[in-house]
Write an enzyme that holds these catalytic residues in place. Structure first.
Site, PDB file in Angstrom:
ATOM      1  N   ASN A  79      37.643  45.875  42.791  1.00  0.00           N
ATOM      2  CA  ASN A  79      38.979  46.069  42.879  1.00  0.00           C
ATOM      3  C   ASN A  79      39.586  44.860  41.767  1.00  0.00           C
ATOM      4  OD1 ASN A  79      41.690  46.060  42.925  1.00  0.00           O
ATOM      5  ND2 ASN A  79      41.933  45.596  45.194  1.00  0.00           N
TER       6      ASN A  79
ATOM      7  N   LYS B 187      42.450  44.216  40.547  1.00  0.00           N
ATOM      8  CA  LYS B 187      44.018  43.906  40.887  1.00  0.00           C
ATOM      9  C   LYS B 187      44.663  43.749  39.671  1.00  0.00           C
ATOM     10  CE  LYS B 187      42.291  41.953  45.348  1.00  0.00           C
ATOM     11  NZ  LYS B 187      42.410  40.896  46.470  1.00  0.00           N
TER      12      LYS B 187
ATOM     13  N   GLU C 280      38.615  44.878  55.460  1.00  0.00           N
ATOM     14  CA  GLU C 280      38.880  43.752  54.813  1.00  0.00           C
ATOM     15  C   GLU C 280      39.630  42.725  55.782  1.00  0.00           C
ATOM     16  OE1 GLU C 280      38.738  43.916  50.276  1.00  0.00           O
ATOM     17  OE2 GLU C 280      40.627  44.963  50.907  1.00  0.00           O
TER      18      GLU C 280
ATOM     19  N   GLY D 251      40.045  36.899  48.869  1.00  0.00           N
ATOM     20  CA  GLY D 251      40.755  35.824  47.990  1.00  0.00           C
ATOM     21  C   GLY D 251      40.746  34.192  48.305  1.00  0.00           C
TER      22      GLY D 251
END
Length: 307
Positions: A63, A65, A217, A223
């Site tokens: 991903n 983002k 997740e 992150g």
């Protein structure tokens, strides 16, 4: 299939198949896992594992983002095109919308392309949205739905996400369906409640589970550099698998891949991949680095070595 210890449940494809429990046994089992959820498990998981067989391949999604420029993505695609990837892994990358066409036109067919979001229905007067039909038109095969950043920053609720998933599936896109708890929900012992609620919103409306990959997740690990321990991730994956068996069907529980996301990188992927019910990864920051993403894809080899 790898040989199985007499002390382990039997395996069916990616997942364990265990005897059915009555309601009191099931409740006791879930209470036991819940009480252990915030602790690294002290027991060694029984490993019988595991060549990938039966229900499906290891699955790794990247991903990207809201990251990248034309130049940086050209370099990333070049790195991915030249990477040596294990053959028995489904690999998907999810660029920002504005670079989807660039990536689908230049990326090796070995890797499929996903969008990061899609609209709830057909296109029209919906400023800023992207329709499933448009995604298919430029070659997307997948879409990520229910990501925590969409839930907690944009404000999408469970039912809205479920309806988006149902529409995408009906129109022929695969769905990476994200679930996961906030830190305060984990600390309050509500991890399973949150994940099961989010799962139910998908289960209530999707036409089939054939093209769904579930991504667990934990929001506190996305992150942040904090990663759920392999045991913590495994415990939630087991619970999700059992929820599917009880609330959808044993067949769906066996076939549906449950992948882990949350600060996965080239250093921790091998240990996570060894867990019996972790069927792959949804990778954030590390997916922006071609060689490191390849390392994560190739962590499937850890699945093939009995612990």
């Amino acid at each position: 299939m790898a040989m199985i210890s007499t002390y382990c449940p039997h395996f069916n494809g990616l997942h364990r198949s265990s005897p059915k429990l009555d309601s009191s046994q099931s409740q006791s089992f879930l209470q036991h896992i819940n009480s252990q959820l915030r602790l690294a498990s002290s027991r060694k998981p029984c490993r019988a594992v595991t060549a990938m067989a039966g229900s499906g391949k290891f699955f790794v999604g990247g991903n990207w983002k809201c990251n990248g420029t034309k130049d940086s993505i050209t370099k990333l695609v070049s790195d991915l095109n030249s990477a040596k990837l294990e053959t028995d892994v489904d690999v998907v990358v999810s660029p920002p919308f504005v670079y989807l066409d660039q990536v689908t036109a230049s990326l090796t067919s070995r890797i499929e392309v996903s969008a990061q979001n899609s609209w709830i229905g057909k296109g029209g007067a919906f400023t800023g949205e992207i329709s499933v039909e448009q995604l298919k038109d430029i070659g997307c095969k997948w879409v990520i739905l229910g990501h925590s950043e969409r839930r907690h920053i944009i404000g999408e609720d469970d039912q809205f996400i479920g309806k988006k998933a149902a529409y995408a599936l009906n129109e022929g896109l695969g769905v990476i369906a994200c679930i996961g708890e906030l830190l305060e929900e984990r600390e309050a012992g509500k991890t399973f409640d949150v994940c099961f609620r989010q799962l139910k919103a998908f289960a209530d409306v999707v036409p089939s589970w054939d093209n769904i990959v579930i991504a667990y997740e934990p929001v506190w690990a996305i992150g942040t550099g904090k990663v759920a321990t392999p045991q913590q991730a495994q415990e939630v994956h087991v619970a999700v698998h059992d929820w599917l068996k009880k609330n959808v069907s044993e067949e769906v529980a066996s076939k549906t891949r449950i992948i882990y996301g949350g600060s996965v990188n080239g250093s921790n992927c091998a240990e996570l991949a060894k867990q019996e019910d972790i069927d792959g990864f949804l990778v954030g920051g590390a997916s922006l680095k071609g060689p490191e993403f390849a390392t994560i894809v190739n962590s499937v080899t850890s699945k093939k070595v009995a612990a």
